[in-house]
Design a protein around this motif. Structure first.
Motif, PDB file in Angstrom:
ATOM      1  N   UNK A  10      12.351  42.729  14.628  1.00 63.08           N
ATOM      2  CA  UNK A  10      12.715  41.903  14.048  1.00 63.08           C
ATOM      3  C   UNK A  10      11.695  41.700  12.812  1.00 63.08           C
ATOM      4  N   UNK A  11      12.241  41.715  11.577  1.00 61.38           N
ATOM      5  CA  UNK A  11      11.196  41.464  10.523  1.00 61.38           C
ATOM      6  C   UNK A  11      10.426  40.376  10.313  1.00 61.38           C
ATOM      7  N   UNK A  12       9.214  40.547   9.748  1.00 67.43           N
ATOM      8  CA  UNK A  12       8.503  39.497   9.452  1.00 67.43           C
ATOM      9  C   UNK A  12       8.706  38.793   8.066  1.00 67.43           C
ATOM     10  N   UNK A  13       8.750  37.317   8.139  1.00 65.84           N
ATOM     11  CA  UNK A  13       9.225  36.864   7.038  1.00 65.84           C
ATOM     12  C   UNK A  13       7.947  36.535   6.177  1.00 65.84           C
ATOM     13  N   UNK A  14       7.761  37.085   4.959  1.00 61.89           N
ATOM     14  CA  UNK A  14       6.521  37.192   4.040  1.00 61.89           C
ATOM     15  C   UNK A  14       7.055  36.359   2.828  1.00 61.89           C
ATOM     16  N   UNK A  15       6.618  35.224   2.183  1.00 63.20           N
ATOM     17  CA  UNK A  15       7.035  34.683   1.035  1.00 63.20           C
ATOM     18  C   UNK A  15       6.592  35.291   0.137  1.00 63.20           C
ATOM     19  N   UNK A  16       7.376  35.439  -1.041  1.00 58.68           N
ATOM     20  CA  UNK A  16       6.981  36.074  -2.375  1.00 58.68           C
ATOM     21  C   UNK A  16       5.830  35.691  -3.113  1.00 58.68           C
ATOM     22  N   UNK A  17       5.063  36.235  -3.448  1.00 55.92           N
ATOM     23  CA  UNK A  17       3.897  35.536  -4.465  1.00 55.92           C
ATOM     24  C   UNK A  17       4.472  35.054  -5.729  1.00 55.92           C
ATOM     25  N   UNK A  18       5.473  35.853  -6.203  1.00 52.49           N
ATOM     26  CA  UNK A  18       5.973  35.344  -7.483  1.00 52.49           C
ATOM     27  C   UNK A  18       7.366  36.153  -7.575  1.00 52.49           C
TER      28      UNK A  18
END
Length: 335
Positions: A10-18
């Motif tokens: 299951x992929x880790x959800x990482x918020x975009x920096x921009x």
């Protein structure tokens, strides 16, 4: 033989920096970065329908300039697709001008081009620095039959074109060294665009969107009998990037392109084991990617860039990716 046989996690959800400003009409495809001697950190993207290069601040996403216009002369483009940066050179593959065009940084002065006599429908490029000051370019060529169909396997022996080039006072001098691609068996390259090489291991990774895997060749054009990600990719394998440590370790970052479930799969550099996946809450339908290990404001460990749905570019903090997937950065390996 598969180089990895583990099912995707299951992929880790990482918020975009921009995300850079969105421009769907330009049809953004591929990206690269340049870090200049005067503190410049530039993110350069190809806009294949706008026929320009879009230049952003790589640390903030701020738009800086646009380079080029429609045409087939120096400094002009017709469907610029693949892009690479090496030293102070920008190398752009133009599908519809069937050439590879070079520019000097920071001014984007056109230096010359090559490939028109060999390329038919080029897409991606990977660049290698040679010990004698020359460079090598590997270019994918997704040529078709006269009725725009996939050629039979027996005619796929020129899927990758290899060039050697130099840049001097008289411009660009290039030589076509070879064309290659298997014409039978697991190594056949059918739908090709993205590729990336690793001089330490001598591997050239080529994404085959038809077979939904990544095939391993060597720099001499020979299929190595290994396939990466055959049990991992569920959609089209696209952009490839390498996180490289001085001791030979590191990680391959790859794209599993989809308009809904867009994931980035990570494999070890040495033995190609699958180690995990991640994605962003916004980013999807990714074509090109690029990874820089250069520290910048806000990105102390480097940055991973991914095209978002043909219109702009997302930036991810490498330190957050490494933390989420429990990866080991280079500075923890005593490089």
């Amino acid at each position: 033989m598969p180089a990895s046989a583990t099912s995707p996690a299951a992929p880790a959800l990482i918020e975009e920096a921009f995300l850079t400003i969105r421009e769907e009409a330009g049809n953004v495809d591929s990206v690269a970065t340049w870090h200049g001697p005067d503190g410049q950190h530039w993110l350069i993207a190809t806009a294949k329908e706008g026929n320009v290069l879009q230049v952003f601040d790589a640390a903030t996403g701020e738009s800086l300039q646009r380079v080029g216009e429609t045409g087939d002369g120096p400094g002009q483009f017709s469907r610029p697709n693949g892009i690479g940066v090496i030293d102070d050179l920008v190398v752009v593959v133009e599908r519809d001008n069937t050439r590879v065009q070079l520019f000097a940084l920071p001014g984007f002065e056109p230096l010359g081009s090559f490939g028109r006599d060999q390329l038919r429908r080029p897409y991606g490029v990977w660049l290698q620095r040679m010990t004698d000051g020359a460079y090598r370019a590997f270019v994918t060529d997704a040529y078709e039959t006269v009725d725009e169909q996939m050629p039979p396997d027996a005619e796929l022996g020129e899927r990758i074109k290899q060039f050697r080039f130099t840049v001097g006072e008289d411009g660009v001098s290039a030589k076509h060294e070879r064309s290659f691609g298997a014409t039978d068996g697991e190594g056949v390259l059918r739908k090709v665009e993205s590729l990336y090489g690793d001089p330490v291991t001598g591997r050239l990774l080529v994404a085959d969107e038809d077979a939904v895997d990544i095939k391993l060749y060597d720099f001499g054009g020979r299929f190595q009998g290994a396939i990466m990600g055959a049990d991992i990719f569920e959609h089209e394998p696209e952009g490839i990037a390498l996180y490289a440590c001085a001791d030979g370790s590191g990680y391959w970052f790859t794209t599993d392109q989809d308009t809904r479930i867009n994931r980035f799969h990570v494999f070890t550099r040495e033995v190609l084991d699958y180690v995990g996946s991640f994605g962003g809450p916004v980013t999807r339908n990714t074509d090109g990617v690029w990874l820089t290990q250069t520290a910048m404001p806000g990105f102390p460990a480097g940055t991973f860039y991914a095209v978002h749905d043909d219109g702009n570019v997302a930036a991810f903090d490498l330190s957050r990716i490494f933390g989420a997937l429990s990866l080991t950065p280079c500075n923890d390996r005593n490089d």
